[in-house]
Motif scaffolding. Structure first.
Motif, PDB file in Angstrom:
ATOM      1  N   PHE A   1     -38.870 -17.802  29.211  1.00  0.00           N
ATOM      2  CA  PHE A   1     -37.841 -15.892  29.113  1.00  0.00           C
ATOM      3  C   PHE A   1     -37.403 -15.878  27.909  1.00  0.00           C
ATOM      4  CE2 PHE A   1     -38.040 -15.919  34.185  1.00  0.00           C
ATOM      5  CZ  PHE A   1     -39.589 -15.264  34.417  1.00  0.00           C
ATOM      6  N   PRO A   2     -37.154 -14.770  27.235  1.00  0.00           N
ATOM      7  CA  PRO A   2     -36.344 -14.484  26.323  1.00  0.00           C
ATOM      8  C   PRO A   2     -34.775 -14.583  27.047  1.00  0.00           C
ATOM      9  CG  PRO A   2     -37.858 -12.617  26.620  1.00  0.00           C
ATOM     10  CD  PRO A   2     -37.814 -13.409  27.746  1.00  0.00           C
ATOM     11  N   TYR A   3     -33.951 -14.389  25.382  1.00  0.00           N
ATOM     12  CA  TYR A   3     -32.194 -13.959  25.919  1.00  0.00           C
ATOM     13  C   TYR A   3     -32.262 -12.936  25.275  1.00  0.00           C
ATOM     14  CZ  TYR A   3     -27.851 -13.268  24.786  1.00  0.00           C
ATOM     15  OH  TYR A   3     -26.388 -13.368  24.323  1.00  0.00           O
ATOM     16  N   PRO A   4     -32.586 -11.692  25.956  1.00  0.00           N
ATOM     17  CA  PRO A   4     -32.280 -10.143  25.621  1.00  0.00           C
ATOM     18  C   PRO A   4     -30.765 -10.407  24.628  1.00  0.00           C
ATOM     19  CG  PRO A   4     -31.320 -10.625  27.417  1.00  0.00           C
ATOM     20  CD  PRO A   4     -32.194 -11.496  27.242  1.00  0.00           C
ATOM     21  N   SER A   5     -31.633 -11.062  22.696  1.00  0.00           N
ATOM     22  CA  SER A   5     -30.477 -10.588  22.020  1.00  0.00           C
ATOM     23  C   SER A   5     -30.401  -8.416  21.512  1.00  0.00           C
ATOM     24  CB  SER A   5     -30.739 -11.153  21.456  1.00  0.00           C
ATOM     25  OG  SER A   5     -31.747 -10.176  19.986  1.00  0.00           O
ATOM     26  N   GLY A   6     -29.341  -8.201  20.635  1.00  0.00           N
ATOM     27  CA  GLY A   6     -29.209  -6.921  20.682  1.00  0.00           C
ATOM     28  C   GLY A   6     -30.183  -6.238  19.318  1.00  0.00           C
ATOM     29  N   ALA A  47     -23.453 -12.368  23.747  1.00  0.00           N
ATOM     30  CA  ALA A  47     -22.853 -11.732  24.261  1.00  0.00           C
ATOM     31  C   ALA A  47     -21.549 -11.740  24.965  1.00  0.00           C
ATOM     32  CB  ALA A  47     -24.063 -11.276  26.016  1.00  0.00           C
ATOM     33  N   GLU A  48     -20.615 -12.487  25.059  1.00  0.00           N
ATOM     34  CA  GLU A  48     -19.190 -13.153  25.452  1.00  0.00           C
ATOM     35  C   GLU A  48     -18.827 -12.884  24.393  1.00  0.00           C
ATOM     36  OE1 GLU A  48     -18.947 -17.461  26.465  1.00  0.00           O
ATOM     37  OE2 GLU A  48     -21.092 -17.496  28.262  1.00  0.00           O
ATOM     38  N   GLN A  49     -19.213 -13.631  23.272  1.00  0.00           N
ATOM     39  CA  GLN A  49     -18.512 -13.025  21.449  1.00  0.00           C
ATOM     40  C   GLN A  49     -18.719 -11.163  21.491  1.00  0.00           C
ATOM     41  OE1 GLN A  49     -16.549 -15.628  21.094  1.00  0.00           O
ATOM     42  NE2 GLN A  49     -17.118 -15.106  19.141  1.00  0.00           N
ATOM     43  N   HIS A  50     -19.531 -10.638  22.085  1.00  0.00           N
ATOM     44  CA  HIS A  50     -19.544  -9.722  21.696  1.00  0.00           C
ATOM     45  C   HIS A  50     -18.702  -8.832  22.645  1.00  0.00           C
ATOM     46  CE1 HIS A  50     -21.708  -5.463  20.065  1.00  0.00           C
ATOM     47  NE2 HIS A  50     -21.181  -4.992  21.628  1.00  0.00           N
ATOM     48  N   GLY A  55     -14.667  -5.108  22.700  1.00  0.00           N
ATOM     49  CA  GLY A  55     -14.378  -4.984  24.039  1.00  0.00           C
ATOM     50  C   GLY A  55     -15.521  -4.144  25.482  1.00  0.00           C
ATOM     51  N   THR A  56     -16.719  -4.773  24.826  1.00  0.00           N
ATOM     52  CA  THR A  56     -17.544  -4.130  25.707  1.00  0.00           C
ATOM     53  C   THR A  56     -17.400  -5.140  26.505  1.00  0.00           C
ATOM     54  OG1 THR A  56     -17.982  -2.303  23.680  1.00  0.00           O
ATOM     55  CG2 THR A  56     -19.649  -2.362  25.788  1.00  0.00           C
ATOM     56  N   HIS A  57     -18.076  -4.270  28.002  1.00  0.00           N
ATOM     57  CA  HIS A  57     -18.168  -4.981  29.200  1.00  0.00           C
ATOM     58  C   HIS A  57     -19.475  -6.361  28.943  1.00  0.00           C
ATOM     59  CE1 HIS A  57     -18.732  -6.989  32.990  1.00  0.00           C
ATOM     60  NE2 HIS A  57     -17.484  -7.184  33.105  1.00  0.00           N
ATOM     61  N   PRO A  58     -19.810  -7.191  29.024  1.00  0.00           N
ATOM     62  CA  PRO A  58     -21.439  -8.314  28.788  1.00  0.00           C
ATOM     63  C   PRO A  58     -22.327  -7.587  29.608  1.00  0.00           C
ATOM     64  CG  PRO A  58     -19.659  -9.341  29.298  1.00  0.00           C
ATOM     65  CD  PRO A  58     -18.704  -8.233  29.056  1.00  0.00           C
ATOM     66  N   ARG A  59     -21.891  -6.995  31.193  1.00  0.00           N
ATOM     67  CA  ARG A  59     -23.011  -6.585  31.492  1.00  0.00           C
ATOM     68  C   ARG A  59     -24.313  -5.292  31.328  1.00  0.00           C
ATOM     69  NH1 ARG A  59     -19.693  -5.545  35.312  1.00  0.00           N
ATOM     70  NH2 ARG A  59     -18.923  -3.051  34.250  1.00  0.00           N
ATOM     71  N   ASP A  60     -23.041  -3.828  30.430  1.00  0.00           N
ATOM     72  CA  ASP A  60     -23.159  -3.232  29.861  1.00  0.00           C
ATOM     73  C   ASP A  60     -24.449  -3.671  29.071  1.00  0.00           C
ATOM     74  OD1 ASP A  60     -21.639  -1.979  31.360  1.00  0.00           O
ATOM     75  OD2 ASP A  60     -20.367  -1.943  30.572  1.00  0.00           O
ATOM     76  N   THR A  61     -23.706  -4.753  27.533  1.00  0.00           N
ATOM     77  CA  THR A  61     -24.843  -4.710  25.982  1.00  0.00           C
ATOM     78  C   THR A  61     -25.622  -5.617  27.050  1.00  0.00           C
ATOM     79  OG1 THR A  61     -23.103  -6.805  26.184  1.00  0.00           O
ATOM     80  CG2 THR A  61     -22.508  -5.112  25.005  1.00  0.00           C
ATOM     81  N   THR A  62     -25.433  -6.537  27.662  1.00  0.00           N
ATOM     82  CA  THR A  62     -26.760  -7.384  28.776  1.00  0.00           C
ATOM     83  C   THR A  62     -27.781  -6.497  28.435  1.00  0.00           C
ATOM     84  OG1 THR A  62     -25.677  -9.013  28.788  1.00  0.00           O
ATOM     85  CG2 THR A  62     -27.844  -9.137  29.879  1.00  0.00           C
ATOM     86  N   LYS A  63     -27.596  -5.860  29.961  1.00  0.00           N
ATOM     87  CA  LYS A  63     -28.207  -3.990  30.493  1.00  0.00           C
ATOM     88  C   LYS A  63     -29.532  -3.250  29.456  1.00  0.00           C
ATOM     89  CE  LYS A  63     -28.272  -0.112  33.645  1.00  0.00           C
ATOM     90  NZ  LYS A  63     -27.625   0.365  34.597  1.00  0.00           N
TER      91      LYS A  63
END
Length: 210
Positions: A1-6, A47-50, A55-63
């Motif tokens: 499974f891939p890591y979903p990077s930006g 995701a943690e560093q972003h 200040g964006t919740h990692p849940r939002d960027t990961t989604k």
């Protein structure tokens, strides 16, 4: 499974997925039921560093990143069973990883031990060896030092025999099975007798175990 990077998919993703999709289509056309899902290894330091930096919740960027990856994979026409999609950040998935850990803990296979790790104060976390380049973190270029740290470890050696025996008879490439044996790391050790100069043959001995 891939890591979903930006950044979305890179060329290495469809290269590997094309091969697995060919096999899935081949066996499906021959009348077999084929398990061909897609999921997301979604926990990660980026995701943690972003989150820290923006200040964006990692849940939002990961989604959002997962949605982009999924759009790109669908555009490539892969025949995934999207009804079986999962992400390692899903609560239902995490619930079972926690359950597995508890089973290991209750059986004495998950223990705390002080082991040397790659500690990066700049990132506030421990890094794998491949994430450290010339003493600096691959992400951000922060200094990394080797420190003893108390953490949870899994006593996989307790299952070494069973794991290695399970490789026998598998229709896997020999290179893959060899890699698995090396990862399991089963060792029987050795007993060695040394001759000491001036003391006669076999007068001294030592034993070592791997």
């Amino acid at each position: 499974f891939p890591y979903p990077s930006g950044a979305g998919l890179h060329v290495g993703h469809p290269e590997g997925y094309t091969a697995s999709d060919i096999m899935a289509r081949y066996w499906r056309m021959r009348g077999y039921d084929v398990l061909h899902p897609m999921g997301w290894d979604a926990f990660g330091l980026p995701a943690e560093q972003h989150a820290v930096q923006t200040g964006t919740h990692p849940r939002d960027t990961t989604k959002a990143n997962i949605a982009n990856f999924k759009r790109q994979l669908k555009a490539l026409g892969f025949s995934y069973d999207w009804g079986r999609e999962l992400a390692t950040t899903d609560e239902d998935y995490v619930k079972w990883t926690q359950w597995i850990f508890l089973q290991l803990f209750h059986r004495g296979l998950a223990v705390q031990s002080e082991v040397p790790v790659n500690w990066c104060a700049g990132l506030g976390t421990v890094l794998a060896n491949e994430e450290v380049i010339d003493g600096l973190s691959e992400r951000g270029g922060f200094p990394v030092e080797r420190l003893p740290l108390r953490q949870w470890v899994l006593r996989i050696t307790e299952y070494a025999d069973k794991l290695e025996e399970g490789l026998e008879g598998l229709d896997w490439p020999e290179g893959t099975r060899t890699a698995q044996r090396q990862w399991i790391g089963r060792s029987e050790g050795a007993a060695i007798v040394f001759d000491l100069q001036g003391s006669g043959s076999g007068s001294g001995s030592g034993a070592g175990a791997g």
